[in-house]
Motif scaffolding. Structure first.
Motif, PDB file in Angstrom:
ATOM      1  N   ARG A 205       0.854  -1.246   0.082  1.00  0.00           N
ATOM      2  CA  ARG A 205       0.055  -0.062   0.096  1.00  0.00           C
ATOM      3  C   ARG A 205       0.907   1.164  -0.035  1.00  0.00           C
ATOM      4  O   ARG A 205       1.821   1.381   0.748  1.00  0.00           O
ATOM      5  CB  ARG A 205      -0.812   0.024   1.384  1.00  0.00           C
ATOM      6  N   CYS A 206       0.742   2.316  -0.889  1.00  0.00           N
ATOM      7  CA  CYS A 206       1.054   3.423  -0.827  1.00  0.00           C
ATOM      8  C   CYS A 206       0.981   4.366   0.591  1.00  0.00           C
ATOM      9  O   CYS A 206      -0.213   4.590   0.679  1.00  0.00           O
ATOM     10  CB  CYS A 206       0.816   4.283  -2.077  1.00  0.00           C
ATOM     11  N   GLY A 207       1.818   4.912   1.170  1.00  0.00           N
ATOM     12  CA  GLY A 207       1.799   5.619   2.375  1.00  0.00           C
ATOM     13  C   GLY A 207       1.433   6.975   1.980  1.00  0.00           C
ATOM     14  O   GLY A 207       0.968   7.753   2.820  1.00  0.00           O
ATOM     15  N   GLY A 208       1.211   7.314   0.784  1.00  0.00           N
ATOM     16  CA  GLY A 208       0.897   8.723   0.217  1.00  0.00           C
ATOM     17  C   GLY A 208      -0.537   8.789   0.105  1.00  0.00           C
ATOM     18  O   GLY A 208      -1.225   9.492   0.597  1.00  0.00           O
ATOM     19  N   CYS A 209      -0.992   8.119  -0.855  1.00  0.00           N
ATOM     20  CA  CYS A 209      -2.454   8.193  -1.161  1.00  0.00           C
ATOM     21  C   CYS A 209      -3.212   7.056  -0.490  1.00  0.00           C
ATOM     22  O   CYS A 209      -4.492   6.928  -0.707  1.00  0.00           O
ATOM     23  CB  CYS A 209      -2.448   7.996  -2.761  1.00  0.00           C
ATOM     24  N   LYS A 210      -2.549   6.104   0.318  1.00  0.00           N
ATOM     25  CA  LYS A 210      -3.109   5.175   1.002  1.00  0.00           C
ATOM     26  C   LYS A 210      -3.893   4.010   0.303  1.00  0.00           C
ATOM     27  O   LYS A 210      -4.529   3.136   0.788  1.00  0.00           O
ATOM     28  CB  LYS A 210      -4.243   5.643   2.076  1.00  0.00           C
ATOM     29  N   ARG A 231       7.920   5.493  -8.483  1.00  0.00           N
ATOM     30  CA  ARG A 231       6.681   6.350  -8.229  1.00  0.00           C
ATOM     31  C   ARG A 231       5.526   5.724  -7.946  1.00  0.00           C
ATOM     32  O   ARG A 231       5.237   4.701  -8.523  1.00  0.00           O
ATOM     33  CB  ARG A 231       6.756   7.498  -9.201  1.00  0.00           C
ATOM     34  N   CYS A 232       4.764   6.024  -7.321  1.00  0.00           N
ATOM     35  CA  CYS A 232       3.382   5.622  -7.189  1.00  0.00           C
ATOM     36  C   CYS A 232       2.670   5.828  -8.404  1.00  0.00           C
ATOM     37  O   CYS A 232       2.542   7.171  -8.791  1.00  0.00           O
ATOM     38  CB  CYS A 232       2.493   6.297  -5.748  1.00  0.00           C
ATOM     39  N   GLU A 233       1.939   4.982  -9.169  1.00  0.00           N
ATOM     40  CA  GLU A 233       1.159   5.320 -10.181  1.00  0.00           C
ATOM     41  C   GLU A 233       0.028   6.098 -10.002  1.00  0.00           C
ATOM     42  O   GLU A 233      -0.375   6.730 -10.848  1.00  0.00           O
ATOM     43  CB  GLU A 233       0.723   3.852 -10.740  1.00  0.00           C
ATOM     44  N   ASP A 234      -0.550   6.076  -8.729  1.00  0.00           N
ATOM     45  CA  ASP A 234      -1.827   6.508  -8.492  1.00  0.00           C
ATOM     46  C   ASP A 234      -1.350   8.138  -8.174  1.00  0.00           C
ATOM     47  O   ASP A 234      -2.270   9.099  -8.508  1.00  0.00           O
ATOM     48  CB  ASP A 234      -2.378   6.023  -7.149  1.00  0.00           C
ATOM     49  N   CYS A 235      -0.573   8.342  -7.202  1.00  0.00           N
ATOM     50  CA  CYS A 235      -0.577   9.855  -6.601  1.00  0.00           C
ATOM     51  C   CYS A 235       0.965  10.418  -7.115  1.00  0.00           C
ATOM     52  O   CYS A 235       1.243  11.435  -6.715  1.00  0.00           O
ATOM     53  CB  CYS A 235      -0.516   9.884  -5.031  1.00  0.00           C
ATOM     54  N   ARG A 236       1.489   9.707  -7.714  1.00  0.00           N
ATOM     55  CA  ARG A 236       3.078  10.181  -8.374  1.00  0.00           C
ATOM     56  C   ARG A 236       3.982  10.525  -7.371  1.00  0.00           C
ATOM     57  O   ARG A 236       5.060  11.093  -7.819  1.00  0.00           O
ATOM     58  CB  ARG A 236       2.646  11.435  -9.378  1.00  0.00           C
TER      59      ARG A 236
HETATM   60 ZN    ZN Z   1       0.325   6.621  -3.811  1.00  0.00          ZN
END
Ligand code: ZN
Length: 253
Positions: A205-210, A231-236
């Protein structure tokens, strides 16, 4: 972009410090004493305005009182003069005597009326004096409260500022240990994405966008070398792999 896994991990430490700085800045801006002091300032100013208005009314009423008293004096001295003339016995003409008596009676009524006015004006003056006393006390109280709150506000602000300086020094030190290109990317993303430029990848799980990463995304990350910045694909945001990333295998650090 490439960066040693240790440098990437330091990015997470830097993010913690930046988030703390952001929190401290928010706390400094939203200290309850700021609103409280502003409210008290407004109250003190309003009372000051009311006080000036009441003092102006007091002056007006005092002038009215002096005028009413002088009117009474005039009527009284005229009545006294008439009474003396009457008592002197010099006036013998019946018509003239009647006129004089009638004038004395009329002056008496007039004096009574004017004395009523004096009393009424004095009552108003007393009420206004009481208002001035009350407003003066209320204003002094608001000013004293404002002074106390401002002192509390400034103490709290100074404490926060002390923390900010300390955290900013830590940030400087940690930032100095991160390669310039990675740091520049992180700062750019942080400015762009709500103060968070780097986040840990934990349990998929990405800690930025969860958001949980898809199997495809996780496989894609697995395929990258540990020194590749991903990089996170969702929040970059920069996604930093951790021991609990949930990737399994060789990319675990
Ligand atoms: Zn993210």
């Amino acid at each position: 972009m490439k960066a040693e896994p240790a440098a990437q991990a330091r990015l997470l430490h830097l993010q913690e410090l930046d988030s703390e700085l952001q929190l401290l800045a928010h706390r400094a801006r939203t200290l309850p004493e700021i609103a409280e002091a502003a409210g008290l300032k407004e109250r003190a100013d309003r009372l000051e305005t009311d006080l000036i208005a009441a003092q102006t009314k007091v002056s007006d009423v005092e002038r009215q009182q002096r005028k009413a008293e002088s009117d009474v004096d005039q009527v009284r001295s005229r009545a006294d003069r008439d009474a003396k003339r009457l008592e002197s016995g010099q006036i013998t003409n019946a018509k003239e005597l009647q006129n004089l008596q009638s004038e004395i009676a009329s002056l008496g009524r007039r004096q009574a009326e004017l004395e009523e006015v004096v009393l009424e004006v004095m009552e108003r003056a007393e009420a206004l004096d009481a208002t001035v006393v009350r407003l003066t006390a209320e204003r002094e109280e608001a000013v004293a409260e404002h002074t106390a709150v401002v002192a509390r506000r400034d103490t709290a602000a100074a404490e926060i500022q002390w923390d900010r300086t300390r955290v900013a020094q830590d940030r400087e030190r940690v930032a100095g240990e991160i390669p310039a290109d990675l740091l520049a990317l992180y700062d750019k993303l942080r400015a762009q994405y709500d103060g968070i430029g780097a986040a840990p990848l934990r349990y998929g799980r990405c800690g930025g966008c969860k958001l949980a990463l898809s199997t495809v995304e996780l496989n894609d990350i697995r395929a990258h070398a540990a020194d590749e910045v991903v990089r996170c694909e969702d929040c970059r945001r920069i996604l930093v792999r951790t021991e609990e990333s949930g990737l399994g295998g060789r990319t675990e650090q």
